[in-house]
Every structure is written in C-alpha cells, then in structure tokens.
Design a protein around this motif. Structure first.
Motif, mmCIF file in Angstrom:
data_model
loop_
_atom_site.group_PDB
_atom_site.id
_atom_site.type_symbol
_atom_site.label_atom_id
_atom_site.label_comp_id
_atom_site.label_asym_id
_atom_site.label_seq_id
_atom_site.Cartn_x
_atom_site.Cartn_y
_atom_site.Cartn_z
ATOM 1 N N HIS A 86 0.905 -1.241 -0.161
ATOM 2 C CA HIS A 86 0.135 0.022 -0.066
ATOM 3 C C HIS A 86 0.796 1.070 -0.016
ATOM 4 C CE1 HIS A 86 -3.679 2.033 -0.096
ATOM 5 N NE2 HIS A 86 -4.446 1.171 0.317
ATOM 6 N N LEU A 87 0.631 1.859 -1.064
ATOM 7 C CA LEU A 87 1.749 3.310 -1.306
ATOM 8 C C LEU A 87 1.156 4.392 -0.641
ATOM 9 C CD1 LEU A 87 2.480 2.298 -5.007
ATOM 10 C CD2 LEU A 87 3.735 1.643 -3.031
ATOM 11 N N LYS A 88 0.220 4.573 0.018
ATOM 12 C CA LYS A 88 -0.494 5.428 0.854
ATOM 13 C C LYS A 88 0.469 5.950 1.886
ATOM 14 C CE LYS A 88 -3.791 3.488 4.057
ATOM 15 N NZ LYS A 88 -3.364 4.197 5.378
ATOM 16 N N THR A 89 1.087 4.862 2.410
ATOM 17 C CA THR A 89 2.016 5.128 3.650
ATOM 18 C C THR A 89 3.103 5.879 2.881
ATOM 19 O OG1 THR A 89 1.485 2.871 4.532
ATOM 20 C CG2 THR A 89 3.534 3.867 5.276
ATOM 21 N N THR A 90 3.979 5.602 2.035
ATOM 22 C CA THR A 90 4.885 6.308 1.811
ATOM 23 C C THR A 90 4.746 7.503 0.725
ATOM 24 O OG1 THR A 90 5.508 4.924 -0.389
ATOM 25 C CG2 THR A 90 6.416 4.105 1.910
ATOM 26 N N LYS A 91 3.765 7.285 0.010
ATOM 27 C CA LYS A 91 3.430 8.168 -1.113
ATOM 28 C C LYS A 91 4.864 8.663 -2.120
ATOM 29 C CE LYS A 91 -0.592 10.554 1.067
ATOM 30 N NZ LYS A 91 -1.347 10.907 0.098
ATOM 31 N N LEU B 228 -7.762 8.040 -5.587
ATOM 32 C CA LEU B 228 -7.666 8.464 -7.296
ATOM 33 C C LEU B 228 -6.450 9.463 -7.432
ATOM 34 C CD1 LEU B 228 -9.090 7.982 -10.095
ATOM 35 C CD2 LEU B 228 -9.929 10.224 -9.652
ATOM 36 N N SER B 229 -6.195 10.362 -6.680
ATOM 37 C CA SER B 229 -5.166 11.398 -6.947
ATOM 38 C C SER B 229 -4.035 10.860 -6.733
ATOM 39 C CB SER B 229 -5.465 12.681 -6.029
ATOM 40 O OG SER B 229 -5.677 12.326 -4.649
ATOM 41 N N GLU B 230 -4.122 9.734 -5.748
ATOM 42 C CA GLU B 230 -2.593 9.232 -5.801
ATOM 43 C C GLU B 230 -2.155 8.154 -7.203
ATOM 44 O OE1 GLU B 230 -1.893 8.244 -1.062
ATOM 45 O OE2 GLU B 230 -3.496 7.047 -1.817
ATOM 46 N N ALA B 231 -3.445 7.814 -7.420
ATOM 47 C CA ALA B 231 -2.872 7.026 -8.737
ATOM 48 C C ALA B 231 -2.645 7.889 -9.834
ATOM 49 C CB ALA B 231 -4.468 6.202 -8.907
ATOM 50 N N TRP C 84 14.471 11.336 -1.062
ATOM 51 C CA TRP C 84 13.095 11.101 -1.893
ATOM 52 C C TRP C 84 12.125 12.128 -1.565
ATOM 53 C CZ3 TRP C 84 13.521 6.437 1.920
ATOM 54 C CH2 TRP C 84 14.583 5.735 1.667
ATOM 55 N N SER C 85 11.151 12.284 -2.562
ATOM 56 C CA SER C 85 10.281 13.312 -2.676
ATOM 57 C C SER C 85 8.884 12.477 -2.148
ATOM 58 C CB SER C 85 9.949 13.810 -3.841
ATOM 59 O OG SER C 85 8.786 14.394 -3.947
ATOM 60 N N VAL C 86 8.142 13.219 -1.070
ATOM 61 C CA VAL C 86 6.967 12.514 -0.717
ATOM 62 C C VAL C 86 6.026 13.135 -2.350
ATOM 63 C CG1 VAL C 86 5.124 12.256 0.918
ATOM 64 C CG2 VAL C 86 7.549 12.830 1.495
ATOM 65 N N ASP C 87 6.006 12.350 -3.273
ATOM 66 C CA ASP C 87 5.475 12.818 -4.257
ATOM 67 C C ASP C 87 3.755 12.797 -4.047
ATOM 68 O OD1 ASP C 87 7.938 12.106 -6.119
ATOM 69 O OD2 ASP C 87 7.579 10.214 -5.272
ATOM 70 N N ALA C 88 3.300 12.153 -3.443
ATOM 71 C CA ALA C 88 1.623 12.260 -3.380
ATOM 72 C C ALA C 88 1.296 12.833 -2.195
ATOM 73 C CB ALA C 88 1.041 10.700 -3.500
ATOM 74 N N ARG C 89 1.980 13.808 -1.602
ATOM 75 C CA ARG C 89 1.918 14.336 -0.397
ATOM 76 C C ARG C 89 0.456 15.157 -0.492
ATOM 77 N NH1 ARG C 89 2.320 19.092 2.084
ATOM 78 N NH2 ARG C 89 3.779 19.281 3.944
ATOM 79 N N GLY C 90 -0.359 15.017 0.364
ATOM 80 C CA GLY C 90 -1.513 15.778 0.479
ATOM 81 C C GLY C 90 -2.517 15.424 -0.690
ATOM 82 N N LYS C 91 -2.432 14.335 -1.552
ATOM 83 C CA LYS C 91 -3.342 13.884 -2.397
ATOM 84 C C LYS C 91 -4.566 13.253 -1.742
ATOM 85 C CE LYS C 91 -1.004 15.623 -5.977
ATOM 86 N NZ LYS C 91 -1.619 16.821 -6.497
ATOM 87 N N VAL C 92 -5.471 13.791 -1.138
ATOM 88 C CA VAL C 92 -6.410 13.021 -0.448
ATOM 89 C C VAL C 92 -7.677 12.991 -1.284
ATOM 90 C CG1 VAL C 92 -5.661 13.939 1.924
ATOM 91 C CG2 VAL C 92 -7.073 15.462 0.528
ATOM 92 N N GLN C 93 -7.912 13.336 -2.735
ATOM 93 C CA GLN C 93 -8.983 13.291 -3.437
ATOM 94 C C GLN C 93 -8.936 12.058 -4.074
ATOM 95 O OE1 GLN C 93 -8.733 16.978 -5.715
ATOM 96 N NE2 GLN C 93 -10.188 18.147 -4.449
#
Lengths: 377, 377
Positions: free
Chosen positions: A56-61, A82-85, A368-377
């Motif tokens: 689950h990539l929601k942990t590391t983003k 979806l925004s993470e995807a 490493w960048s937290v690429d999906a930081r804040g992507k909650v939508q």
C-alpha cells in the motif's frame, strides 16, 4: 506593509553525502539499513508463499520507494485515492489498485481520464449507486471499448466501506457483470480493525475469521459464474496470517517499511522503527524540561504521542510548532541538542513532510520526494 | 510491475466560477462573505485602538490572504518558522516577525541569508545560547554592517519558549545590546495557554495578568536603557483584551479569519466558522451511518473531532482517508451526498491541503494556494 518584489531565495536543498547532523530540523530521516531489513524480512517470508505482494503506497506516497518495493518483488501497488493513482501513473507505475471506492461525478470523471491512459488501473465498488456512477461517467466520456478491472469491496468486519457478504455481494457482482464498462476480476476485504490488536493469537484468530468471510464470498461468486481471480487483503499487522489462507491471492502491507509506535506496541519489533523526525532543542523550560521544534505540524497525535528514540525522555505537545521533552533520570538536554522522534502513526506523519532524508550510519545516501503528499482526493 | 513512461495527466484544476457542488472532494472551501465579516469585525474594532495588527500567517500560510489582511489594515505579519518567512519574503512580504526562536547552525545560516535580502525581518531570542548562535552565524557570513531587529521572547505563563521576567530578561537584553549583530527593538510575550479558556471573564483576567508581566518587563528594560518600542502579544482569543493594556503596541491574531470548533467552543460565535472541508458520502454502513471521504489526512484530531456543518450528524474517524457520519433524528444521508465539515483545529488542518476554494453563495470566486504548506523548518 509595502508589498514589493524580492529576489527569491534558494530553496533548502541539502545534498547527498550530508551528515544528518548538518540537516536543518524538523526533518524526516530514514535509517536505510533498518528499512532495507524491514523489506527483506517481509519479502523473504511472503514471497515463498506464492502470494502476490501489492504494497500500500498510501504510507510512503513515494515513487522512489515504490521502485524499491518492485525491485524487492512487489507485483503492483495499492493507493487509497484516485489522486494518488494519478501521481503514480504519471511516473510509470501502472499496475495500481485504488482501494477506496470512487464516488462522485467529478471523481468519476477523473477516473475515466486516468483509465484512458492506464488500462492497468484497478478499482473497487461496494454499492449500486457507485457502480451506476462509474457507468454513467464511462458513457458520458464516449468510451467504446474496454472495461475497467473491478473488484467487489467486501466488509469483513471493519464497517468502513464494503458490501455485505451473501445476497448483497451476489447482487452487486451481477450488476457488474451486466455492465458494459466494468469487468469483475476479484474481491477485496480489508481487516483494518485487526491490524493493531495486541495479542498475536487473537489477531491471528480474528484475521482467519475475516479471511473466511472473504474467501467464502469469493467462492460463492465463482459458483455464481464470476471469474474471481484476485482475492486481496491484509496489512502490516495481518499479512503473515492472510498468506496462510487458501484462496487469498495478494496482500497489501504498507507500514512495515517504517513502522511507528502504534504498530510496534501492537505487533512487536519484528520490523524496526526506521523513520524518525529529527528535531532540535530550542528553549529550556525548567531543570528537566526543554522545548523542541517539532509540534502538531511535524508529528501527528491521532494514535498517541510520538516517542523520543533515546530512552528516558517523554514528549508532550506544545502547539503547532513546538513540543516538550521532559525527563527524570536521563542526561540533561541543552539548547541546540538534537533528538530523533519516532512517530506514533506513520502515514499521516509522512503526509506532513516534503522529503525523506535516507541515511546510512548518519550520512545522507538518498533523498526521496513525498510525491503524493496531500493527495487526498 | 513494468515501469514505463506514461503521459502525465492534467492536474486537477477547477476554475473560477465553478459551483462548489462541482468541486471534487475532499476540498477546502471558504465562505467569502463570512471570512470578510470576520476580517471587518476584528479590524474595525482593533484599528480604533491605535494598536498595530500583525496577523499570524502560520494559520493561513497564504500570500493571497496576507495581501487581504494588509488591505484591511495589517501592518506586517507574523510567521512561526524561518521557512515560512522565506516563502513570504519571496512574495514581497518583508515586514515579518518570526515568532519562534531560531536555533541551530543550519537554521541560523538560513536566517542570515534571509536577512541579507530582507532587512525588515524581525526575530526573537530567549537564551544566551540562541543569541551566541546567531552572532556566530552573522560573523561566519562576514556581515560588516547592519543588525537584525530582535525582540526578547518572554515567558508570560505558557512555558513553551521565552526567558523569565526579571534578572534573566535584563541579562539577555544586555547581551543583545553588546552584540554587533542584533538590535533590541522590543519584547514578545505570547499567552497561548489562555486563548482557549472558556470563561470570558477568566480569560480576560488571566490575560491582563500576563500583560502585566509583559509590560512591566518592557518598562524595566527601558529603565535599563533599552529602546523598547515594540511590545507584541495576543491571539484570536485574547487580542481584544491585550489592546486595552497601556504599553502593548501590537497584537498577533491568526485564527479569527476562519475559526474552528475549538475556538468557537471557547470564545463564542463573534467570528464565524468560514472554512469547511467539503466531503462526499461514499458508502453506507448501516441504516443511520455512512462513510465519507475525509479522514485523518483531511481533518486533524489533536483538538477534538471535526463537526458536520449541518446539525444532527456526528463525525467519527475511520482512518487516514475515511470518516463516519451517524445520526438519529436527521435526514438520511445517501451515497453521493456532500457534506461540509468544520475543522476542530484550523492551523494544522489547512496545512494538510494545497488550495483554498473561496466561494460566494456557492460559486467559486477565488482560489488561493497554501503557499507555505509544510514549511515547518
């Protein structure tokens, strides 16, 4: 105040090779040796079972960390939103399961756009309204061919999302089968309520009960003519039990990479706390109490308070930007001293930071960048 | 999973004129009329007192909103962290007070770089170690002329940062006077522990006690020969009391713009809850319970749980990405319904989001970036 144009500053940008003692604080630092050991432990055990590992990539983003997991043997990834995807797809990670149902006209519109350029994306559904919404979105977008790979989300006891086993599951599966836009490929049942059960035997027993609901439903759907080839489940606290259950095809652990105090208290120290928030003592507030520069905006409190990695100090929250450390028998802390704090809940804490500084023996080796930081939508 | 290059998606980018009913969720929305009313209420009252209003920008982290506050009469801004000062300076907001002491070699190095291009930046100090650190940083950077405008941070009861009144304050002020790099211009004393005291009379009384410590210390420093011209203090819960105290020269309210449930419960409804998190019902979990798409990564819980703006529904946290709404006597919520959630603590909640969608009567009129999001250093 006069508003004027001022030359923009160089953003703070420490380089590879920097000792962590020379990083500004608060900073999110990762002990690479510990993290690699966590990855090795999980994959060396689970890969032998033949079960697919879809972390689950929601942990590391993080795209960089997703690549490391693929290198270790991961066969795809999960995302919560979806925004993470969208973020991971943009970086070439296409085999993604969005583990939360996609609901709402705007969100469905985004899903259809994503699917047009990533046919490997997988979704879950748990209601007739949800299924109809996606069908309408596909129809409105003029989709002529192809179907979205779809899993039925099943409530195995968490009561968060998921349809009920039995008649409701069968009814929704049939709806999907009738759809011109969705292809039912599997079942998801996430036992999130069991991840932090402290007793290992109780966690195992209750997990096996949840798995029984899941695999029996998968079987019932197959008997009803559905080609259920994916049965996905499991997290850091339960994956080891899930893989023992015939019929389970993949697991979704995420937090094992870094752990946190909440997971450590529940499942023990098999995996190490490899991520800490580096902080600085900025003020003395008594003979045995200091203030550090990490508060609510650096360390979340939803699962309890962070802990100082060095034993003997107790953390307290002093607001958005400040925390306290107090002690009775530990060495005195002075202004300018630096401490490492172990987060209590890793996912929302990572989501507060922009970058990981990964070090080996105190020297930054990767950023490493937290690429999906804040992507909650 | 094969890693490949995929055409990047268009980022989600709704336009001015969009109805908020057509925004994806979770989204951070602001009722402009209510926010403007909050600004009017604060400024129309405080400006008549002759006290300077230096709003705390750590709440909004937004350049657009800072501009609105300047237009209303703000004479500068506060920020909590140096990294926030960098962001606002880059946008031309130069009259900034960094309200947290700047400690640590890297941070001091950043401060010196900032000061070189923004001589209007103001800092606070509360320890000899802190003062020495900044002096060394200035010396190492080869600064030849000019001094950083410096305030002595005083502990007026919060016990978070700040030196003690009396001898310690005098000693540190003299250290600053001897410095070739720092110019003592004032005193800061923030009574953060009183902002949320529920009884107005108790809040007022305790605030006046704290102000007495602050103004007496300012007077003692003047008697010791220091040209103390700034006495800064106050927040949303106390600014109205601070401005009545002779000797106070400026106040630092931040949350009044948006409020939250914690502030409303403490100080009442004089200012309105103008900011909400728009969320969607994504699953039904019982006859009177649904799941929404806003959890720990959209709404913080450090100061209690968020509330649904529509009365009759109770929020619960179901994890990073999910929350529940349950009810007994309110209208049933169905999948696809949208709700607005009032945050319990506004600062860390804003810090979770990228953008504000500001609407008037439901139509998006302005979109503001959370420019200093995540700037905790």
């Amino acid at each position: 105040m006069k508003i004027q144009v001022v030359r923009a500053t160089m953003p703070y940008n420490p380089k590879i090779g920097t000792p962590i003692t020379a990083l500004d604080t608060p900073s999110m630092v990762v002990d690479l040796s510990l993290m690699e050991s966590n990855i090795d432990k999980l994959f060396s055990h689970l890969l032998t079972t033949g079960i697919r590992i879809r972390p689950h990539l929601k942990t590391t983003k993080s795209v960089a960390l997703a690549r490391k997991l693929v290198a270790a043997g991961a066969t795809g990834g999960c995302v919560a939103k979806l925004s993470e995807a969208e973020v991971f797809t943009d970086q070439g990670f296409t085999d993604l399961l969005i583990t939360t149902v996609v609901v709402g006209k705007v969100k469905v519109g985004r899903l259809v756009e994503l699917w047009k350029r990533n046919r490997e994306v997988r979704i879950v559904v748990d209601s007739e309204a949800g299924i109809r919404g996606i069908e309408e979105g596909m129809k409105e977008a003029g989709v002529q061919e192809g179907k979205i790979m779809t899993l039925l989300d099943l409530d195995v006891g968490l009561h968060r999302t998921g349809c009920q086993p039995g008649e409701e599951a069968l009814r929704l599966a049939r709806l999907v089968r009738q759809s011109g836009y969705l292809e039912l490929i599997g079942v998801q049942g996430y036992e999130g309520h069991l991840q932090h059960v402290h007793s290992k035997s109780e966690r195992r027993e209750r997990c096996l009960e949840a798995m029984s609901i899941l695999t029996k439903t998968a079987e019932a759907l197959r008997e009803d003519g559905h080609a259920i080839r994916v049965v996905t489940t499991g997290g850091t606290g339960t994956a080891e039990f899930c893989v023992t259950v015939p019929g389970v095809t993949e697991v979704q652990p995420g937090s094992f990479l870094f752990m946190d105090t909440d997971y450590r208290n529940a499942v023990g120290t098999h995996y190490s706390n490899s991520l800490t928030i580096l902080a600085t003592v900025i003020s003395k507030q008594g003979p045995k109490c200091v203030t550090i520069d990490a508060g609510l905006k650096s360390l979340t409190t939803d699962s309890g308070l962070a802990e100082c990695k060095t034993p003997g100090y107790t953390y307290g929250v002093l607001g958005d930007e400040h925390g306290s450390l107090s002690w009775t028998d530990a060495p005195d802390l002075e202004i300018g001293d630096r401490v490492e704090m172990i987060p209590s809940h890793i996912d929302p804490t990572i989501n507060l930071h922009d970058s990981y500084y990964a070090h080996r023996d105190g020297i930054v080796e990767e950023i490493w960048s937290v690429d999906a930081r804040g992507k909650v939508q």
